[in-house]
Design an enzyme around this catalytic site. Structure first.
Site, short mmCIF file in Angstrom:
data_model
loop_
_atom_site.label_atom_id
_atom_site.label_comp_id
_atom_site.label_asym_id
_atom_site.label_seq_id
_atom_site.Cartn_x
_atom_site.Cartn_y
_atom_site.Cartn_z
N ARG A 195 -13.60 35.73 103.50
CA ARG A 195 -13.77 35.07 102.21
C ARG A 195 -15.24 34.82 101.94
O ARG A 195 -15.92 34.17 102.74
CB ARG A 195 -13.00 33.75 102.16
N GLN B 57 -4.25 30.49 99.34
CA GLN B 57 -4.88 30.27 100.64
C GLN B 57 -4.15 29.21 101.47
O GLN B 57 -4.16 29.26 102.69
CB GLN B 57 -6.34 29.81 100.47
N ASP C 269 -16.72 22.30 98.67
CA ASP C 269 -17.67 23.40 98.61
C ASP C 269 -19.06 22.90 98.31
O ASP C 269 -20.04 23.51 98.72
CB ASP C 269 -17.23 24.40 97.53
N ASN D 271 -14.45 21.41 94.69
CA ASN D 271 -13.58 22.06 95.67
C ASN D 271 -12.57 22.91 94.91
O ASN D 271 -12.50 22.89 93.69
CB ASN D 271 -12.89 21.01 96.56
#
Lengths: 332, 332
Positions: free
Chosen positions: A52, A173, A214, A224
């Protein structure tokens, strides 16, 4: 087959001059390791999502790149000071230093996740039923994971932890990576669609939510995976803690607030298609923002490798920055 | 092909002694009409989801069945009063009466949706951006729809309405049915995954949410497709109206509150599989509650064929029941 492999949460490594990583496009059906020998091969693996890619949103990618640039920079200084090495020897020396730095980043990442896990585990009482969103596990890091690292550490400390994993549309995910990682570790995990968590909370079946990040702005706002913000709102509605586990490299001091974080708009085909097949009606457009912003006021605590910061906000984060450490609370 | 068909939101009908309905398993790829001549054929169409079966949760199914039973009952009384008809003639008479009643239910349903649409349209200002969840459209009713009927009525009244349609995992009715219906009507619709609405609301891109209902308790609690409750919570967080459009037959006076509404647990394969293919990791379990309960306090207004009831609760609903009508507010 896969049960026989040595899998200790290390999902990417450097082995005999090649990058070795799990092909995430084959999960959860098969665990296949790729060995990549060139920059082009690595680039192709990122393009095809075999590993990823960090979104532009992920500030710690740039932090790592800056560290590598720092090494290259110091090497140029070294060359100026000692002007006579053969260019081949100089190249080899630089490669050695870059590899050394990369190994250090890798080791530090695992160590940070382990440390984060130990701090965060103190927030999860025995018997906790934890909601996760997306994948903040071994597959999102070098190994062990951030949010999942906290869960792993709690389990290693002997606590019984049960996980409800949001499947996390559109790329799933949570279903394909988080549920796979936890099931493989023998940690009880139940898969749910993203729209089920609210009802479970209302029925008293979830004790807290625990997600990764993130990018975190200087005021504590968290970027995120899309769907994180509604989880935080639902936690507030049900008076449940909403925890964010992220290394300090995720903090971006240059951003005043989450409003300044650009949200990547991904290909809408991720919503309208499954693999090559269109499942949405012809002609219908779809949105596909990769991330959302959770305002700091909804974050109960930020779990970092330096400790747990309760009620993160501009003031508490600034104090941490000034003092060179976070106030560690609630750690067993 | 499909553009040439006469499609005026009537999705089920009685035609020359047969039930005629759209095969919903073929949508959105193709519009195919099935003609079913026997009870067994209808049962098979329900089992294979060619027409969506009403869940046990749907109280108006039983209301319709009771009406049909009432006709059969009155026919038996007729037979007692006139004891000499040939049994064949008696059978034909009963069939005629049952068909007549079924046609009446059908016509009333469309009329109720049209009326509901006219009342509800008054709640949507020109330029409204409306969030929908699941399908409360022509395909969920005999035609026109409840929530989508309100949107259609607003558009017919000349208002510009834009819709964001939650895809509605796991069965994707929002993607496959709602987006299809609206796109076909030329009403601007954008598809989103269920976890995107919160972020859109935070960005000020949604003005209200409008959903249907499968069952409403005497205190105003609403049972509807899983994921409805989080939409209501997000509306409250962002101070946006949350509207429920449902015919009065949806009200179940025998239930004190939503807690008494049984939630159907559907096959978890709807979450873990896509068609015949398992997409979740082997061995991972999933939950699949069909519905959730939205407490009445989160419902801004209930839109019915008798008018709009603001702030539905036990008291306002009881007063409506006693007075034989709802207080009509906010209707243009």
């Amino acid at each position: 087959m896969e049960e026989e492999m040595a899998f200790d949460w290390r999902t990417i490594d450097w082995h005999e001059g090649r990058v070795r990583l799990i092909d995430q496009t084959r999960l959860p059906d098969a665990v296949e390791w790729l060995e990549l020998g060139t920059v082009e091969e690595v680039a192709r693996a990122i393009e095809t999502m075999q590993v990823r890619p960090p979104p532009p949103t992920a500030v710690n990618l740039f932090w790592a790149l800056e560290r590598m640039e720092g090494v290259a920079e110091s090497f140029r200084e070294f060359r100026v000071r000692t002007p006579e090495p053969s260019s081949r020897a100089a190249l080899e020396a630089m490669k050695g230093r870059l590899l050394e730095e990369a190994r250090r980043v890798l080791a530090e990442d695992v160590a940070a996740n382990r440390q984060m896990g130990r701090f965060g585990a103190g927030l999860l009482p025995d018997g906790s039923r934890v909601l996760t969103h997306c994948n903040a596990g071994a597959l999102a890091t070098v190994g062990y994971g951030t949010a999942l690292g906290v869960i792993r550490a709690a389990v290693e400390a002997g606590k019984r932890i049960e996980v409800f994993a949001d499947e996390t549309r559109p790329r799933l995910q949570g279903m394909k990576l988080t549920a796979w990682e936890l099931h493989r570790d023998g940690i009880p995990v139940t898969l749910i669609t993203d729209n089920m968590a609210g009802s479970l909370m209302r029925q008293g079946k979830i004790d807290c939510a625990l997600v990764g990040a993130d990018r975190i702005a200087a005021n504590g706002d968290v970027a995120n995976k899309i769907g994180t913000y509604p989880v935080a709102v639902l936690c507030r509605e049900h008076r449940l803690p909403f925890y964010v586990a992220a290394p300090l490299s995720t903090l971006d001091w240059t951003l005043e607030s989450g409003d300044q974080i650009p949200i990547e708009a991904r290909d809408s085909a991720e919503v309208t298609h499954l693999g090559p097949h269109r499942i949405a009606p012809d002609g219908v457009e779809a949105l596909n923002p990769a991330f959302d912003i959770t305002p700091a006021r909804l974050v109960t605590a930020l779990i970092t490798e330096r400790g747990v910061l309760h009620h993160p906000c501009r003031e508490t984060l600034q104090r941490w920055k000034n003092e060179g450490g976070v106030r560690v609370q609630g750690v067993e």
